[in-house]
Structures are given as C-alpha cells and as structure tokens.
Design a protein around this motif. Structure first.
Motif, mmCIF file in Angstrom:
data_model
loop_
_atom_site.group_PDB
_atom_site.id
_atom_site.type_symbol
_atom_site.label_atom_id
_atom_site.label_comp_id
_atom_site.label_asym_id
_atom_site.label_seq_id
_atom_site.Cartn_x
_atom_site.Cartn_y
_atom_site.Cartn_z
ATOM 1 N N UNK A 1 0.795 -1.250 -0.036
ATOM 2 C CA UNK A 1 0.069 0.259 0.036
ATOM 3 C C UNK A 1 0.921 1.263 -0.068
ATOM 4 N N UNK A 2 1.916 1.320 0.903
ATOM 5 C CA UNK A 2 2.694 2.506 0.913
ATOM 6 C C UNK A 2 3.363 2.570 -0.245
ATOM 7 N N UNK A 3 3.910 1.493 -0.825
ATOM 8 C CA UNK A 3 4.737 1.663 -2.080
ATOM 9 C C UNK A 3 3.950 2.396 -3.109
ATOM 10 N N UNK A 4 2.675 1.940 -3.268
ATOM 11 C CA UNK A 4 1.866 2.548 -4.559
ATOM 12 C C UNK A 4 1.480 3.914 -4.292
ATOM 13 N N UNK A 5 1.425 4.144 -2.854
ATOM 14 C CA UNK A 5 1.074 5.807 -2.609
ATOM 15 C C UNK A 5 2.599 6.425 -3.009
ATOM 16 N N UNK A 6 3.716 6.087 -2.799
ATOM 17 C CA UNK A 6 5.034 6.612 -2.966
ATOM 18 C C UNK A 6 5.180 6.719 -4.489
ATOM 19 N N UNK A 7 4.637 5.388 -5.296
ATOM 20 C CA UNK A 7 4.865 5.655 -6.788
ATOM 21 C C UNK A 7 4.294 6.599 -7.186
ATOM 22 N N UNK A 8 3.125 6.618 -7.032
ATOM 23 C CA UNK A 8 2.130 7.836 -7.418
ATOM 24 C C UNK A 8 2.666 9.305 -7.174
ATOM 25 N N UNK A 9 3.403 9.261 -5.825
ATOM 26 C CA UNK A 9 3.769 10.520 -5.417
ATOM 27 C C UNK A 9 5.083 10.856 -6.323
ATOM 28 N N UNK A 10 5.966 9.961 -6.630
ATOM 29 C CA UNK A 10 7.158 10.303 -7.508
ATOM 30 C C UNK A 10 6.677 10.452 -9.121
ATOM 31 N N UNK A 11 5.541 10.014 -9.397
ATOM 32 C CA UNK A 11 4.946 9.951 -10.837
ATOM 33 C C UNK A 11 4.358 11.497 -10.899
ATOM 34 N N UNK A 12 3.950 12.168 -9.773
ATOM 35 C CA UNK A 12 3.560 13.627 -9.933
ATOM 36 C C UNK A 12 4.951 14.443 -10.088
ATOM 37 N N UNK A 13 6.190 13.826 -9.841
ATOM 38 C CA UNK A 13 7.287 14.573 -10.212
ATOM 39 C C UNK A 13 7.824 15.244 -9.063
ATOM 40 N N UNK A 14 7.570 14.443 -7.673
ATOM 41 C CA UNK A 14 8.206 14.936 -6.507
ATOM 42 C C UNK A 14 9.298 13.836 -5.861
ATOM 43 N N UNK A 15 9.982 14.641 -5.301
ATOM 44 C CA UNK A 15 11.083 13.640 -4.787
ATOM 45 C C UNK A 15 11.112 12.934 -3.371
ATOM 46 N N UNK A 16 11.578 11.819 -3.211
ATOM 47 C CA UNK A 16 11.572 11.322 -2.050
ATOM 48 C C UNK A 16 12.821 10.928 -1.458
ATOM 49 N N UNK A 17 13.279 10.921 -0.349
ATOM 50 C CA UNK A 17 14.581 10.888 0.203
ATOM 51 C C UNK A 17 14.439 9.794 1.497
ATOM 52 N N UNK A 18 15.005 8.280 0.966
ATOM 53 C CA UNK A 18 15.164 7.508 1.844
ATOM 54 C C UNK A 18 16.226 7.632 2.577
ATOM 55 N N UNK A 19 16.062 7.385 3.920
ATOM 56 C CA UNK A 19 17.268 7.185 5.110
ATOM 57 C C UNK A 19 17.290 5.725 5.781
ATOM 58 N N UNK A 20 18.496 5.177 6.167
ATOM 59 C CA UNK A 20 18.254 3.847 6.413
ATOM 60 C C UNK A 20 17.606 3.523 7.763
ATOM 61 N N UNK A 21 16.929 2.177 7.797
ATOM 62 C CA UNK A 21 16.376 2.087 9.185
ATOM 63 C C UNK A 21 17.275 1.365 10.169
ATOM 64 N N UNK A 22 16.841 0.998 11.371
ATOM 65 C CA UNK A 22 17.659 0.380 12.380
ATOM 66 C C UNK A 22 17.974 -1.137 11.616
ATOM 67 N N UNK A 23 18.967 -1.608 12.150
ATOM 68 C CA UNK A 23 19.386 -2.895 11.667
ATOM 69 C C UNK A 23 17.973 -4.055 11.533
ATOM 70 N N UNK A 24 17.649 -3.840 12.861
ATOM 71 C CA UNK A 24 16.527 -4.960 13.291
ATOM 72 C C UNK A 24 15.196 -4.720 12.229
ATOM 73 N N UNK A 25 15.136 -3.675 11.674
ATOM 74 C CA UNK A 25 14.198 -3.167 10.723
ATOM 75 C C UNK A 25 14.353 -3.542 9.226
ATOM 76 N N UNK A 26 15.547 -3.829 9.054
ATOM 77 C CA UNK A 26 15.913 -4.080 7.545
ATOM 78 C C UNK A 26 15.324 -5.579 7.118
ATOM 79 N N UNK A 27 14.932 -5.480 5.876
ATOM 80 C CA UNK A 27 14.464 -6.605 5.299
ATOM 81 C C UNK A 27 14.644 -6.989 4.083
#
Length: 627
Positions: A396-422
């Motif tokens: 769900x969140x990925x589709x929201x972000x994909x639509x957000x990026x498709x509108x020409x807007x940026x997203x900056x990803x920062x790394x999560x804690x090691x326990x949250x990495x999958x």
C-alpha cells in the motif's frame, strides 16, 4: 576503414624486413675471379631477366605476408561506405533514430540538422546497394515501429519537428530487438543514427551487457552506426533558473534568474534576449565574455489580478534552434510542505529544522512528522517532498509513494535500524547492513561527486558543495545499483539516485546525527540538498507547473491545448497548431486549459552535452557485427 588496435600500425615499416634480409645475405658472399666463370656468366645473362622477375615476385609475396599479419593484429573494421556495401543487400532494414534535442543541431556546411543529414545518408546508402524493400523506422520518442513502403519515404520525414526531449538509446535498441524477434526479418541491417551523447547512451548501465548478449544470439543482424558526435559551433543556450511572482501594494512583478551558456569561446559580447510574458514582449541585453553569463533579478511587471501565467525567453538564431527558447510558468507559491516518516523523530530532527526554512519570503514552510502507522494521514496532494526513515514501504505504501514520484516529486530514503531491515525493495533498491568505523576519523569520501546537476550540483555562482568536509562514521549498505551522486573511497554509495521517469528517488546511506555523520553539525550540505529537493517538488504543485519533456509525467500534456511552442505554430494563444497530441509530451512549449498551465522544457544535459569517444562506442558493440 578503422582499427581496434591502431597503435600497432607504427610497426608497418616491418614490411621492409624481407628486403633488408636480402641485402644482408648479398653482403655475406665474397667474389673470387675464376677464368672458367666467363662461360657460366654468359649463360646466366641469358636468363637474368626471368630470374630478376622471379626474385621481385618472391620479395613482394614476403612483404605482403608481413603486411597481412600486421593488419590482422591491428584488427581492421570496415566502416563508412565500404563497410555498408561490403556485406551485401539485406532483407530487412530497421532505422533507429535518436530524436533528442541535441540532434536538432544544424550542420554549418549544409544547414541541415543531424536528423535530416542522417536520414539522407541512409537513403543514399540504400539506393547505392539497390535496396528497394520496406524500411522500418523506430524513433526515440514513440519507440514504436513505423513501416515505410520504400527507402524514398525517408525523404518525407527528414525534417522531423523539433523535439525538446532527451533520449534513451538502450531502450531504442531494445525496441529494435523486439521487432526482430517478433517478426521474420531474415538478414537485417539495423541503422542507428545518434550523436552519442553520454546521458542518452547511459554507457555505464548494465543494460548494455544484456543487449549485447541478446543481439549476439540473433543470426543475420548487422549494425550500421551513423555517429554525429560533433559539438555545435557558435551555439548559445538559455535556461531559466528561477521564476517568482511578487506583490507590493498595487503592483505585481515576475522576477527571473537565467543562465546563458556558450558552446565555444568567442562570439558576440552582447546578447539580445526576448521575453514574452502572457503575450507581452520585452527585450533585455546580456553581456557574455566567458563560457556562460547570468541574468539575475530581471523584473517584468504583470497584472496583479492575474495570479498565474506563462512566459518564454528566446535567444537569436544560431546552429541549434532547439536550445534557444526556454518556457516558464509562474503563480503564487504554494505552501512549502515536507513530510518526514519515522518512528524516531530525533534521527530526522536536522532535516525537519532545514525543511521549516523557506528561501522565499512569500512562501510559508511546514514540516510534519508521521510515524509508520500514520502514513494514511499524509496529504499527498500538497506535499512537496518526503523524507522516509523507516522500513522500506510495503504494497500500500509503495503504491502511494510511486504515485507521489509519478507526480514529479522527490522522496529521500534514510536507512532504518538494523532490526528493521528486510528484503523489501523500492525502485529496485534495498538496504543491506550497517557499517561502522571502529578507528580513525571516519570513512573518507571521494574527491569528486556529481557536480553538474542534481542535489549536489555546484551553485549558480560557481561554488562547489563543501562535501569534502563531511565525515561518515556509520552508514548502511544498499543493493540495486542506484546512480551514485556521491560515494566513499571504498566504492560504497553515500548518496544515490534510483532510475525514475518522475521525481527523484534518493537513498542517503547515513543519518544526520552525531554518531553517524557530520551532516547535522556542518549543516550546509544537508540544507542545500534538501532545499533543492523541496523546490523541485514545489514546481509540480498548484496550477502552474514545470516539467521535463519526454518523461512519463509530461504525458499529461497530450490532453492539453498548446499555448506557445518551439516551432511557433502557436504563439500567444493563436489557434492553428498541427502539433499532434502524441507529439506534445516531447515538444518544448506551454500547454494548458482552464485549470492548469504546464511548461515543458528539455533536460539540463541537452544544454551542455558530453559525447562518447569512438573507442567507447566500439566497446558497447564489441562482439557484434557492426561498422
């Protein structure tokens, strides 16, 4: 004809080696006078002519053997007319045409564009070999096959309408391969007409290895490459850097910052610029004595009752009409809204503080923090930029972000804690594991980074980002091959950008906290990087927008009416344009309706193109049948 190992041609004097050996052998024998030899000499004179001819033939054969060995070692490549004619007549001809903005450069001798010259050259070649069958044309804009009944049909499309888009040469080759595999083409000649611009060819991409492997499995496919990599002569380009609308009392004005670049030294010192704002024309003069000149704070009065509008700035005609015009829109600035998604607000505190500052005194800046469980509450429509510091988004969140990026807007990803990495990935990129410096002052950054464009570009006044002062103590590894904008000396990415047709998808592999980096302490790099990302998103909010021609986002203009275009079939709202809806996303111009107005312009790399060397092009086609 060219050679893959031209340096070995210096050994060509070795073909004289048989003569040298012959002369040395002659000096080895001493002449002794003997009376009885007179009879033998008389007999030898009778056969002297035939013996000398035999010696000359043997010597010539030996020299040709040496020359043949040298040429074989130098690896000759048949090229030009000879290379095209040597392979015989094909059963199918496919023309892959690069229609990027830089291909509209006009050749000084003929006045024809690179597109027109290339198509004309292909027609001449096909006529010479007597090919009279169907020609399949695929251009970099549509990427669809167009069947022409005969080579002469190329004359009708030589003067393609000017385009403001960039190009994707690997994708163009993929389209050609799809046609070959889906049709029984037999012996096939694929003509590629391009100017070998680095950004369009994406030579460092992993796609080229896949393309070579795929084409090598196809029998009877031969490539003919028409390379027009000559830089434009006496060419100027113009680009608007900033447009802002201000109100003061009963007056309103548009303030414009722009840059003029010159392709080569010399030329005129004073450049007249024509401005058209909402149909009203004005002229300003800019002095240029170096590679570029800037016009900062140029003011044009506008009607206060008109809250949004459009305009263009135009240079005098030169060798490339495609970069002489730049379109812009303006309106009252929207709220500068940034959203930060995190379960630990302290880790993004520096970003929040930077996002709450506006460089425009008439624009209000806001920054909101949401936890991973509050994502459904985000106001996606009015958000300019997103900072994401948690597990990479799921369905769900990925589709929201994909639509957000498709509108020409940026997203900056920062790394999560090691326990949250999958294993979750976004845009093909995923986090791996944290790296920590156990001794020393931190991980060293490379001395160079992406300075020509994007978030770490050199400022308008020529000042480079002080990235060399940045220290990294902890960072998270990534997989998926984002384009590195900045990297560490061990090769790992510090800031990377994933491929996207819309807004920027960035991955910053460290955090702006004292235990991980000096980004928060130094501040300038983080602030400039974030403000540039926010401003790129602001351009897509409201009813006046800026977009890059040829991108997925630009496809929305196909349903809008042209207001002003590069070829001026429509100027100042007059009707009569024959610009087809399918062509509008690739054309520079203003498009709009009652609800919105959009300015389409060429990518920034088209203003100062960098071309691949011949050796680099050879490397991309290595192992294939090409000339």
């Amino acid at each position: 004809m060219s050679f893959l190992q031209p340096a070995l041609l210096w050994l060509l004097p070795l073909i004289l080696l048989p003569i040298l050996i012959h002369l040395i052998n002659q000096r080895r024998h001493r002449t002794v006078q003997w009376g009885a030899m007179m009879f033998l000499l008389s007999a030898k004179k009778m056969n002297k002519g035939m013996a000398r001819l035999r010696q000359v033939l043997i010597m010539t054969a030996r020299m040709l053997v040496v020359a043949g060995l040298l040429f074989a070692v130098c690896r000759p490549i048949a090229s030009g007319w000879f290379g095209a004619l040597a392979g015989g007549r094909p059963e199918t001809v496919i023309v892959l045409l690069d229609r990027s903005s830089s291909m509209q450069v006009q050749q000084f001798e003929t006045g024809r564009t690179k597109v027109s010259s290339g198509l004309g050259k292909i027609l001449d070649m096909l006529t010479t070999i007597g090919y009279d069958g169907e020609v399949v044309l695929i251009d970099s804009n549509s990427l669809t096959a167009r069947n022409l009944p005969a080579p002469e049909s190329l004359r009708d499309i030589e003067e393609y309408r000017a385009t403001a888009s960039g190009g994707d040469i690997p994708r163009l080759l993929e389209a050609g391969m799809e046609y070959v595999t889906n049709n029984t083409t037999g012996r096939t000649d694929i003509w590629l007409c391009s100017d070998s611009q680095q950004e369009d060819w994406d030579a460092d991409s992993g796609r080229w290895g896949t393309l070579r492997d795929s084409f090598s499995r196809l029998e009877g496919v031969r490539f003919q490459i028409l390379n027009y990599a000559d830089p434009p002569e006496e060419n100027l380009s113009v680009r608007v850097d900033s447009v802002q609308r201000f109100e003061s009392g009963d007056q309103a004005e548009v303030i414009i910052d722009l840059t003029i670049r010159r392709a080569s030294p010399g030329g005129q010192d004073e450049i007249p610029l024509e401005f058209v704002v909402n149909g009203v024309r004005s002229v300003a003069t800019v002095e240029i004595d170096q590679a570029e000149a800037k016009l900062v704070g140029h003011k044009i009065a506008v009607d206060k009752d008109i809250k949004s509008g459009w305009g263009r700035v135009e240079l005098p005609a030169d060798s490339n009409p495609g970069d002489n015009i730049f379109f812009f829109t303006y309106s009252r600035r929207a709220v500068q809204k940034t959203v930060l998604v995190t379960d630990d607000p302290q880790k993004v505190k520096a970003f929040k503080l930077a996002a709450e500052i506006s460089l425009d005194r008439q624009t209000r800046a806001e920054a909101e923090v949401f936890s991973s469980g509050q994502i459904q509450e985000i106001d996606w429509k009015n958000t300019a930029c997103i900072i994401w510091q948690t597990t990479l988004p799921g369905d769900y969140e990925a589709r929201q972000l994909e639509n957000f990026v498709a509108m020409g807007r940026p997203v900056i990803f920062l790394p999560p804690d090691q326990s949250d990495i999958d294993d979750t990935a976004f845009a093909g990129v995923r986090w791996t594991s944290w790296m920590e410096k156990t001794e020393g002052d931190g991980y060293e950054l490379n001395d160079t980074w992406r300075e020509d464009s994007d978030l770490l570009a050199t400022s308008e006044d020529g000042i480079a980002m002080p990235l060399f002062d940045t220290s990294i103590y902890r960072y998270c590894g990534i997989e998926g091959g984002p384009i590195p904008l900045a990297a560490m000396k061990n090769g790992d990415v510090m800031l990377g950008r994933a491929l996207s047709d819309g807004g920027g998808i960035y991955f910053l592999t460290t955090l702006p906290v004292s235990t991980h980096s000096s980004l928060a302490r130094d501040g300038l790099v983080l602030f400039a990087m974030l403000q540039r990302a926010i401003n790129s998103g602001l351009e897509t909010i409201g009813n006046a927008k800026q977009m890059i021609a040829g991108t997925t986002l630009a496809s929305t203009v196909s349903e809008l009416a042209p207001v002003s275009t590069v070829d001026k079939t429509v100027i100042d709202g007059q009707e009569g344009s024959d610009l087809l809806p399918s062509e509008r996303p690739f054309a520079g111009g203003i498009f709009g309706d009652e609800e919105q107005v959009i300015a389409l312009n060429r990518p920034e790399t088209e203003d100062h193109p960098v071309f691949l060397e011949t050796e680099e092009v050879n490397g991309l086609f290595e192992g294939l049948d090409y000339s």
